[in-house]
Design a protein around this motif. Structure first.
Motif, short mmCIF file in Angstrom:
data_model
loop_
_atom_site.label_atom_id
_atom_site.label_comp_id
_atom_site.label_asym_id
_atom_site.label_seq_id
_atom_site.Cartn_x
_atom_site.Cartn_y
_atom_site.Cartn_z
N ARG A 39 7.00 22.68 62.38
CA ARG A 39 7.26 22.98 60.97
C ARG A 39 8.66 22.49 60.61
NH1 ARG A 39 5.90 28.98 59.26
NH2 ARG A 39 6.24 27.96 57.24
N ARG A 40 8.76 21.84 59.44
CA ARG A 40 10.09 21.44 58.97
C ARG A 40 10.75 22.66 58.35
NH1 ARG A 40 12.54 19.00 54.43
NH2 ARG A 40 10.60 19.04 53.25
N ARG A 41 11.85 23.08 58.98
CA ARG A 41 12.50 24.32 58.57
C ARG A 41 13.99 24.07 58.34
NH1 ARG A 41 9.49 28.69 60.57
NH2 ARG A 41 10.86 30.00 59.30
N SER A 42 14.66 25.09 57.81
CA SER A 42 16.10 25.01 57.68
C SER A 42 16.74 25.05 59.07
CB SER A 42 16.64 26.18 56.85
OG SER A 42 16.53 27.39 57.59
N VAL A 43 17.99 24.65 59.15
CA VAL A 43 18.69 24.65 60.42
C VAL A 43 18.70 26.03 61.06
CG1 VAL A 43 20.97 24.34 61.48
CG2 VAL A 43 20.13 22.67 59.82
N LEU A 44 19.01 27.04 60.27
CA LEU A 44 19.08 28.39 60.81
C LEU A 44 17.70 28.87 61.26
CD1 LEU A 44 21.57 30.09 58.33
CD2 LEU A 44 22.04 28.80 60.41
N ALA A 45 16.67 28.53 60.51
CA ALA A 45 15.31 28.93 60.89
C ALA A 45 14.87 28.25 62.18
CB ALA A 45 14.34 28.62 59.76
N VAL A 46 15.27 27.00 62.35
CA VAL A 46 14.94 26.30 63.60
C VAL A 46 15.61 26.98 64.77
CG1 VAL A 46 15.25 24.14 64.89
CG2 VAL A 46 14.53 24.07 62.50
N ALA A 47 16.87 27.35 64.62
CA ALA A 47 17.59 28.01 65.71
C ALA A 47 16.92 29.34 66.08
CB ALA A 47 19.04 28.24 65.30
N ARG A 48 16.44 30.06 65.08
CA ARG A 48 15.75 31.33 65.38
C ARG A 48 14.42 31.08 66.07
NH1 ARG A 48 17.22 32.45 59.86
NH2 ARG A 48 19.05 33.82 59.76
N ALA A 49 13.71 30.04 65.67
CA ALA A 49 12.38 29.77 66.22
C ALA A 49 12.43 29.23 67.64
CB ALA A 49 11.63 28.79 65.31
N ALA A 50 13.54 28.60 68.00
CA ALA A 50 13.66 27.97 69.32
C ALA A 50 14.03 29.03 70.35
CB ALA A 50 14.70 26.86 69.27
N THR A 51 13.10 29.86 70.70
CA THR A 51 13.41 31.01 71.55
C THR A 51 13.87 30.62 72.95
OG1 THR A 51 11.05 31.15 72.08
CG2 THR A 51 11.87 32.56 70.31
N ASP A 52 13.48 29.44 73.43
CA ASP A 52 13.86 29.02 74.78
C ASP A 52 14.89 27.89 74.79
OD1 ASP A 52 12.01 30.80 75.98
OD2 ASP A 52 10.39 29.36 75.60
N LEU A 53 14.64 26.84 74.01
CA LEU A 53 15.50 25.65 74.03
C LEU A 53 15.74 25.16 72.62
CD1 LEU A 53 16.91 23.23 75.45
CD2 LEU A 53 14.64 22.12 75.55
N LEU A 54 17.01 25.06 72.26
CA LEU A 54 17.41 24.48 70.98
C LEU A 54 18.08 23.15 71.27
CD1 LEU A 54 17.76 24.72 67.90
CD2 LEU A 54 19.97 25.84 68.33
N LEU A 55 17.46 22.06 70.80
CA LEU A 55 17.96 20.71 71.02
C LEU A 55 18.75 20.28 69.79
CD1 LEU A 55 17.72 18.42 73.17
CD2 LEU A 55 15.86 17.49 71.75
#
Length: 345
Positions: free
Chosen positions: A100-116
């Motif tokens: 899903r194309r999300r905001s930066v903050l939403a991506v960081a929250r969704a990346a529960t294991d690895l944030l690239l």
């Protein structure tokens, strides 16, 4: 956020690479009650990561989108990606269709294991600082960046709020298209990782069909300089050669250069300085003098680069025993005289 960090955002204005960073700068503010470093669990209580990771990509540029697609192919779940430019949106749709194309903050929250985090070097400090201040990172989450120039130090704000740092740089040039996926097998990755993440880093590189090269923190800039010198300057050199062939009346420079340059590259990688050929390695001062005279008349902007490379080639040829010092005297005189004339001009 420090003034320098804001500057990293502003310097990206008008570029085509991840202009979402400008849009996000207003939203990256500490939230009331955001967790601080004092609330982080000690390392012994950090969660064990699963075999297949839940991943988010901040920066759907050429590198981030392609690596995200490669991780997906390896069985990991890329659930969200950030990007607002037309090019980024298109890359997400093409390479990360399940994300899903999300905001930066939403991506960081969704990346529960690895944030690239795959953003330009000058923006990396600002992005990491903003994420840490916004309270979206969590203890045990791995935050990995793809910059060759930086190691773990730039991720210090994320570490302070409990994230685990990883520097993972592919030694490859990218177009941001599916064709890049075919080039990934065998690619080396410059990896800097704390001891507890070396196993994970090795597994991630293996999932990407790559080979890890362990780079010390203090050597990241030297590592990156070597790659930029070899790859980026090679593009400039090839295009300079093509332009001069056009000046000489050659309609299709690529046809002339392709077999020559492929052979030169293969020989250089296989033989090192023993692959040197041409007038400099032979000490042909007269030929080099004529080169410089014609370049000065036709393409004066190319003279400086020719001189620098010819002088360095001569040094390496002498050191490797390919050019005897006695045979180099006239050549070095030509190069030195031309250098002095250029400096005066």
């Amino acid at each position: 956020m420090r003034a320098g960090a804001h500057g990293a955002y502003l310097r990206l204005t008008g570029t085509t690479f991840e202009d979402w960073i400008i849009a996000m700068s207003a939203s990256l503010r500490p939230r009331p009650g955001a967790p601080t470093g004092s609330a982080v669990e000690p390392p012994g209580h950090l969660p064990v990561l699963p075999r297949h990771l839940t991943v988010g990509v901040i920066g759907a540029g050429r590198v981030g989108a392609v690596l995200g697609a490669a991780l997906t192919a390896a069985g990991h779940r890329v659930v969200a990606a950030a990007g607002v430019s037309a090019a980024s949106t298109a890359r997400i749709a093409r390479l990360l269709p399940d994300a899903r194309r999300r905001s930066v903050l939403a991506v960081a929250r969704a990346a529960t294991d690895l944030l690239l985090v795959a953003v330009p070097d000058d923006a990396l400090t600002a992005v990491v600082t903003g994420l840490a201040e916004s309270g979206v990172l969590r203890a045990g989450q791995v935050v990995a960046h793809t910059s060759g120039a930086y190691g773990l130090g730039v991720l210090a704000p994320a570490v302070e709020v409990g994230a685990r740092p990883l520097a993972l740089h592919p030694a490859m040039t990218f177009t941001g298209t599916p064709d890049d996926l075919d080039r990934l097998p065998g690619v080396s990755y410059g990896v800097t990782a704390p001891p507890e993440l070396r196993t994970l880093a090795t597994r991630l590189v293996a999932d990407l069909d790559g080979v890890p090269e362990w780079i010390d923190e203090a050597d990241r800039s030297l590592y990156h300089a070597a790659l930029a010198h070899g790859a980026n300057h090679l593009v400039t050199l090839v295009n300079e050669a093509a332009d001069r062939l056009r000046d000489a009346g050659v309609d299709e420079p690529a046809r002339v250069l392709a077999p020559l340059l492929r052979a030169a590259l293969e020989n250089a990688l296989r033989l090192g300085d023993d692959a040197l050929t041409g007038p400099v390695s032979r000490g042909d001062a007269g030929t080099v003098q004529r080169h410089l005279e014609r370049l000065t008349a036709t393409a004066p902007d190319s003279v400086g680069a020719y001189l620098a490379l010819a002088r360095r080639t001569a040094d390496r040829a002498i050191a490797a025993g390919r050019l005897r010092p006695v045979d180099a005297e006239s050549l070095l005189g030509v190069l030195g005289g031309a250098t002095n004339r250029e400096a005066v001009a």
